[in-house]
Scaffold this motif. Sequence first.
Motif, PDB file in Angstrom:
ATOM      1  N   LEU A   3       0.826  -1.201   0.000  1.00 49.58           N
ATOM      2  CA  LEU A   3       0.000   0.000   0.000  1.00 49.58           C
ATOM      3  C   LEU A   3       0.867   1.261   0.000  1.00 49.58           C
ATOM      4  O   LEU A   3       0.601   2.214  -0.731  1.00 49.58           O
ATOM      5  CB  LEU A   3      -0.936   0.000   1.213  1.00 49.58           C
ATOM      6  CG  LEU A   3      -1.864   1.201   1.354  1.00 49.58           C
ATOM      7  CD1 LEU A   3      -2.784   1.270   0.146  1.00 49.58           C
ATOM      8  CD2 LEU A   3      -2.671   1.101   2.618  1.00 49.58           C
ATOM      9  N   ILE A   4       1.913   1.253   0.788  1.00 51.37           N
ATOM     10  CA  ILE A   4       2.804   2.412   0.849  1.00 51.37           C
ATOM     11  C   ILE A   4       3.479   2.634  -0.494  1.00 51.37           C
ATOM     12  O   ILE A   4       3.588   3.760  -0.979  1.00 51.37           O
ATOM     13  CB  ILE A   4       3.849   2.225   1.970  1.00 51.37           C
ATOM     14  CG1 ILE A   4       3.134   2.250   3.326  1.00 51.37           C
ATOM     15  CG2 ILE A   4       4.914   3.304   1.914  1.00 51.37           C
ATOM     16  CD1 ILE A   4       4.010   1.906   4.497  1.00 51.37           C
ATOM     17  N   ASP A   5       3.913   1.555  -1.129  1.00 50.74           N
ATOM     18  CA  ASP A   5       4.553   1.683  -2.444  1.00 50.74           C
ATOM     19  C   ASP A   5       3.582   2.237  -3.470  1.00 50.74           C
ATOM     20  O   ASP A   5       3.953   3.075  -4.310  1.00 50.74           O
ATOM     21  CB  ASP A   5       5.095   0.331  -2.913  1.00 50.74           C
ATOM     22  CG  ASP A   5       6.278  -0.137  -2.066  1.00 50.74           C
ATOM     23  OD1 ASP A   5       6.959   0.719  -1.485  1.00 50.74           O
ATOM     24  OD2 ASP A   5       6.495  -1.368  -1.986  1.00 50.74           O
ATOM     25  N   ASP A   6       2.327   1.786  -3.430  1.00 47.86           N
ATOM     26  CA  ASP A   6       1.316   2.286  -4.371  1.00 47.86           C
ATOM     27  C   ASP A   6       1.088   3.780  -4.184  1.00 47.86           C
ATOM     28  O   ASP A   6       0.989   4.540  -5.158  1.00 47.86           O
ATOM     29  CB  ASP A   6      -0.013   1.538  -4.187  1.00 47.86           C
ATOM     30  CG  ASP A   6       0.065   0.098  -4.646  1.00 47.86           C
ATOM     31  OD1 ASP A   6       1.006  -0.234  -5.407  1.00 47.86           O
ATOM     32  OD2 ASP A   6      -0.817  -0.689  -4.250  1.00 47.86           O
ATOM     33  N   LYS A   9       3.983   5.763  -5.588  1.00 53.12           N
ATOM     34  CA  LYS A   9       3.948   5.810  -7.055  1.00 53.12           C
ATOM     35  C   LYS A   9       2.931   6.847  -7.531  1.00 53.12           C
ATOM     36  O   LYS A   9       3.188   7.606  -8.458  1.00 53.12           O
ATOM     37  CB  LYS A   9       3.606   4.436  -7.632  1.00 53.12           C
ATOM     38  CG  LYS A   9       4.723   3.439  -7.538  1.00 53.12           C
ATOM     39  CD  LYS A   9       4.296   2.090  -8.082  1.00 53.12           C
ATOM     40  CE  LYS A   9       5.339   1.034  -7.819  1.00 53.12           C
ATOM     41  NZ  LYS A   9       4.866  -0.295  -8.218  1.00 53.12           N
ATOM     42  N   LYS A  10       1.757   6.867  -6.890  1.00 52.59           N
ATOM     43  CA  LYS A  10       0.732   7.831  -7.268  1.00 52.59           C
ATOM     44  C   LYS A  10       1.222   9.253  -7.003  1.00 52.59           C
ATOM     45  O   LYS A  10       1.024  10.153  -7.817  1.00 52.59           O
ATOM     46  CB  LYS A  10      -0.559   7.577  -6.501  1.00 52.59           C
ATOM     47  CG  LYS A  10      -1.305   6.361  -6.973  1.00 52.59           C
ATOM     48  CD  LYS A  10      -2.573   6.166  -6.183  1.00 52.59           C
ATOM     49  CE  LYS A  10      -3.290   4.907  -6.625  1.00 52.59           C
ATOM     50  NZ  LYS A  10      -4.486   4.667  -5.834  1.00 52.59           N
ATOM     51  N   LYS A  11       1.869   9.456  -5.857  1.00 54.83           N
ATOM     52  CA  LYS A  11       2.383  10.776  -5.518  1.00 54.83           C
ATOM     53  C   LYS A  11       3.425  11.215  -6.549  1.00 54.83           C
ATOM     54  O   LYS A  11       3.420  12.350  -7.016  1.00 54.83           O
ATOM     55  CB  LYS A  11       2.999  10.763  -4.132  1.00 54.83           C
ATOM     56  CG  LYS A  11       3.609  12.090  -3.741  1.00 54.83           C
ATOM     57  CD  LYS A  11       4.359  11.990  -2.433  1.00 54.83           C
ATOM     58  CE  LYS A  11       5.162  13.251  -2.230  1.00 54.83           C
ATOM     59  NZ  LYS A  11       6.415  13.005  -1.576  1.00 54.83           N
ATOM     60  N   ASP A  12       4.310  10.301  -6.920  1.00 54.01           N
ATOM     61  CA  ASP A  12       5.342  10.634  -7.892  1.00 54.01           C
ATOM     62  C   ASP A  12       4.742  11.003  -9.239  1.00 54.01           C
ATOM     63  O   ASP A  12       5.204  11.930  -9.897  1.00 54.01           O
ATOM     64  CB  ASP A  12       6.326   9.481  -8.044  1.00 54.01           C
ATOM     65  CG  ASP A  12       7.185   9.291  -6.799  1.00 54.01           C
ATOM     66  OD1 ASP A  12       7.288  10.234  -5.997  1.00 54.01           O
ATOM     67  OD2 ASP A  12       7.754   8.192  -6.644  1.00 54.01           O
ATOM     68  N   SER A  13       3.698  10.308  -9.664  1.00 51.73           N
ATOM     69  CA  SER A  13       3.086  10.629 -10.951  1.00 51.73           C
ATOM     70  C   SER A  13       2.405  11.996 -10.901  1.00 51.73           C
ATOM     71  O   SER A  13       2.473  12.773 -11.862  1.00 51.73           O
ATOM     72  CB  SER A  13       2.089   9.554 -11.370  1.00 51.73           C
ATOM     73  OG  SER A  13       0.944   9.565 -10.549  1.00 51.73           O
TER      74      SER A  13
END
Length: 57
Positions: A3-6, A9-13
């Motif tokens: 969940l943290i990785d997801d 990734k969303k934040k980075d995009s």
Amino acid sequence: MGLIDDIRKKKDSWMARFEEHRQDKDEPDDYSSVDREKEEEEILRNRKMVGVFPRKE
């Protein structure tokens, strides 16, 4: 940790999109084309209007 990785990734995009949008703005890169007198007048007018609430008719 999935969940943290997801979320990362969303934040980075979103951050990448924000950077692209910020760089694509149609603002002049050189400020020599800006009319300084007009800008100063607008700043003074805005300063006078701070805290002033004209009556609505």
